[in-house]
Design a protein around this motif. Structure first.
Motif, short mmCIF file in Angstrom:
data_model
loop_
_atom_site.label_atom_id
_atom_site.label_comp_id
_atom_site.label_asym_id
_atom_site.label_seq_id
_atom_site.Cartn_x
_atom_site.Cartn_y
_atom_site.Cartn_z
N GLN A 99 0.82 -1.21 0.00
CA GLN A 99 0.00 0.00 0.00
C GLN A 99 0.86 1.26 0.00
O GLN A 99 0.57 2.23 -0.72
CB GLN A 99 -0.94 0.01 1.20
N SER A 110 -8.45 11.63 -11.34
CA SER A 110 -9.01 10.31 -11.06
C SER A 110 -8.13 9.56 -10.05
O SER A 110 -8.62 8.81 -9.19
CB SER A 110 -9.16 9.49 -12.33
N LYS A 111 -6.80 9.80 -10.16
CA LYS A 111 -5.86 9.17 -9.19
C LYS A 111 -6.05 9.78 -7.81
O LYS A 111 -5.91 9.08 -6.79
CB LYS A 111 -4.41 9.34 -9.65
N LYS A 114 -8.88 10.79 -6.57
CA LYS A 114 -10.08 10.16 -6.03
C LYS A 114 -9.76 8.76 -5.49
O LYS A 114 -10.27 8.35 -4.46
CB LYS A 114 -11.16 10.08 -7.11
N ILE A 115 -8.91 8.04 -6.24
CA ILE A 115 -8.49 6.70 -5.77
C ILE A 115 -7.77 6.82 -4.44
O ILE A 115 -8.01 6.05 -3.50
CB ILE A 115 -7.58 6.01 -6.82
N ASP A 171 -8.01 9.24 -2.23
CA ASP A 171 -8.93 9.69 -1.17
C ASP A 171 -9.78 8.54 -0.63
O ASP A 171 -10.13 8.52 0.56
CB ASP A 171 -9.85 10.80 -1.69
N LYS A 172 -10.15 7.62 -1.49
CA LYS A 172 -11.01 6.50 -1.08
C LYS A 172 -10.23 5.37 -0.40
O LYS A 172 -10.83 4.49 0.21
CB LYS A 172 -11.75 5.94 -2.30
N MET A 173 -8.93 5.41 -0.50
CA MET A 173 -8.11 4.33 0.03
C MET A 173 -8.16 4.30 1.56
O MET A 173 -7.99 5.32 2.22
CB MET A 173 -6.66 4.49 -0.44
N VAL A 174 -8.44 3.11 2.12
CA VAL A 174 -8.42 2.92 3.58
C VAL A 174 -6.97 2.61 3.98
O VAL A 174 -6.43 1.57 3.61
CB VAL A 174 -9.35 1.77 4.01
#
Length: 574
Positions: A222, A248-249, A251-252, A254-257
């Protein structure tokens, strides 16, 4: 049977649990593990309602009873048997045989039955509480270190009892063998949450290690992915042709836990400093005898020579003189006859049950360590404090403010601070958690010097002891062999002459027998009536509904068979 849902608990000193979930099914026996301070005993208090959780819910079935072992003593009756019989229900109050059987299993003799409860030692007073608990036959047992102060024979009896106990059990113990023998599942409080598997502690810790390794690999992957995304965004966000792709990257990203770093719990570390010696034998004991009075000789004519690198285990029932023998060899007690001769190059460290009383209550932890070796620099003293889990300001804590377990760690720290080639260890595993016991076992095995150890831990005996001194009903004898060899060739059975199976039934008149049998039949009817009713209702179902409830029906039928067998045994015993 019992369910904990999203339970959280905090103290001013820190958070213990966050979203802890646990479900116990019928007959589950859970071994609860975790480092000291992770909240094992607090979990018991929450289940018992002695403390309230900050959040979450704890659910029980109706009329569900929980029994726990009391660590304090308050006895009101004049004799042991009367005190123990207080725990019998109104229906069972005449069945004194049940109380006798449990007391005998826990190491009491029939001669003890008429003695005052307060006349027994602290260890035997704990057994009185344990006997009273077992007599109440609760749905669940919560046992926090029940083997403390129990000898090997009593631990073996308790193991057999818990294996056949039909209710649920949650068990905290530092005795890994005992836990694995009794428990069907292992539950760990790991990083403020609960993790449970079916199976023993070995399987549990292997799974935890595998989980941690998998988490670390995911974390590394990660971190690499995040770095790649951030570099791509930085390079492309300013260009008109690639800004949409860069967004778009983002957003990816930002959504990553984000996976947490694993914060490994601290544990004790042991590293005994070996004092070099060329001596083949460090200690020779010849015809050693001791007794507090001429009529009370605890051991007689003990002889052995302890060579460098050997470990001798002292084992047997409580109250027979194991610690006294060790203290006599260490010359803290004066022998009636015989000698203990040390090689001039011998230097020993002594960890004993009474040595804790030798600590200076006004000293800090650092002061106590410094007192045994004035050559140590402050950095080395702090390092030893850290090994014994007294880091930072805790190293400056006064001895008077420490718990019994913390004082034990100070005693071990004082031994580590010295250069020694002989260790005297009296019940060193008390107050240590499973990981710390494993570390101590490794350290004893790696120690180049010799060791004499008093212990009730069969795991430790097997791991480190080359020879034994065995206390029996007739005194103490030297045994030139390992613990497993002792079990194979001699065993404990010859020494146990007061087990329940050898106790004759108390004589009763016909009227009393008739009354007891009537009470047993009434008790059986009370228990089986609702089960029979539910079975009848389920058997009347048909079609898909019957298929859905078939497993429940099988469970109830098996339970009914088990209850009938148990009550048949009760009737036979009358």
């Amino acid at each position: 049977m019992i369910e904990l849902i999203n339970v959280s608990k905090s103290y001013p000193t820190g958070e213990l649990y966050n979203g802890l979930n646990l479900r116990l099914n019928a007959g589950d026996k859970i071994g609860l593990v975790g480092r000291n301070g992770t909240g094992k005993s607090t979990l018991f208090k929450l289940i018992l309602g002695e403390e309230l959780q900050d959040g979450g819910e704890i659910k029980f079935p109706k009329a569900y009873t929980i029994g726990t072992l009391k660590q304090y003593f308050q006895f009101d009756e004049k004799t042991l048997i009367e005190e123990t019989a207080l725990a019998l229900s109104e229906e069972d109050k005449y069945d004194i045989y049940r109380a006798e059987k449990i007391l005998l299993g826990l190491g009491f003799s029939m001669d003890d039955f008429d003695k005052e409860p307060n006349s027994f030692s602290g260890g035997f007073q704990i057994r009185i509480n344990l006997a009273k608990l077992l007599l109440t036959e609760p749905n669940m047992l919560l046992l926090d270190e029940p083997t403390n102060y129990l000898d090997i024979l009593s631990i073996r009896w308790l193991t057999a009892f818990l294996k056949t106990f039909t209710g649920e059990v949650i068990l905290i113990t530092h005795d890994r063998d005992f836990m694995d023998s009794v428990c069907t599942h292992t539950l760990g409080i790991i990083r403020k949450s609960a993790f449970i598997i079916e199976g023993g502690t070995k399987k549990f810790f292997e799974q935890i290690k595998a989980n941690d390794e998998h988490h670390e690999k995911q974390k590394i992957a990660q971190v690499k992915k995040i770095k790649e995304l951030e570099e791509f965004i930085a390079k492309n966000k300013a260009r008109a042709s690639t800004s949409a792709l860069a967004q778009s990257k983002v957003k990816i990203l930002d959504k990553m836990v984000i996976l947490d770093d694993i914060n490994y719990d601290t544990t004790l570390e042991f590293d005994f400093n070996y004092k070099e010696t060329s001596a083949k034998f460090l200690l020779e004991v010849k015809d050693l005898s001791f007794g507090y009075t001429p009529d009370n000789i605890l051991f007689k004519d003990i002889s052995f020579a302890l060579s460098r690198g050997e470990t001798i285990g002292i084992i047997g029932k409580n109250g027979k003189g194991k610690s006294t023998l060790l203290n006599t060899i260490a010359e803290e007690l004066t022998a009636v006859s015989g000698t203990s001769t040390y090689h001039p190059a011998c230097s020993f460290g002594h960890f004993g049950q009474t040595n804790i009383n030798h600590l200076n209550e006004n000293n800090s932890v650092m002061d106590e360590i410094y007192s045994v070796n004035h050559r140590l620099a402050e950095s080395r003293i702090r390092s030893i404090c850290g090994l014994m889990m007294f880091s930072g300001d805790n190293a400056k804590k006064k001895i008077s403010l420490l718990s019994g377990g913390e004082k034990s760690r100070v005693m071990l720290a004082k031994i580590i601070a010295k250069d020694v080639n002989l260790l005297f260890l009296d019940e060193p595993t008390n107050h240590l958690d499973i990981d710390s016991i494993a570390a101590l076992t490794t350290a004893i095995k790696a120690f180049e010097g010799s060791c004499i150890i008093v212990t009730h831990s069969e795991e430790l005996l097997r791991a480190v002891c080359d020879r034994l001194i065995i206390f029996t009903n007739d005194g103490a004898d030297y045994y030139n062999g390992t613990y497993d060899q002792f079990l194979d060739n001699i065993g404990w059975d010859d020494d146990v002459d007061d087990t329940p199976k050898k106790v004759a039934k108390p004589k009763r008149n016909k009227k009393e027998i008739k009354k007891l049998r009537a009470l047993i039949v009434t008790e059986k009817s009370k228990i089986t009536a609702p089960i029979k009713k539910e079975i009848a209702e389920l058997e009347e179902l048909s079609g898909p509904e019957k298929t859905k409830t078939q497993s429940r029906l099988n469970l109830l039928q098996n339970e009914l068979v088990k209850i009938n067998e148990e009550f048949k045994i009760k009737l036979d015993e009358v």
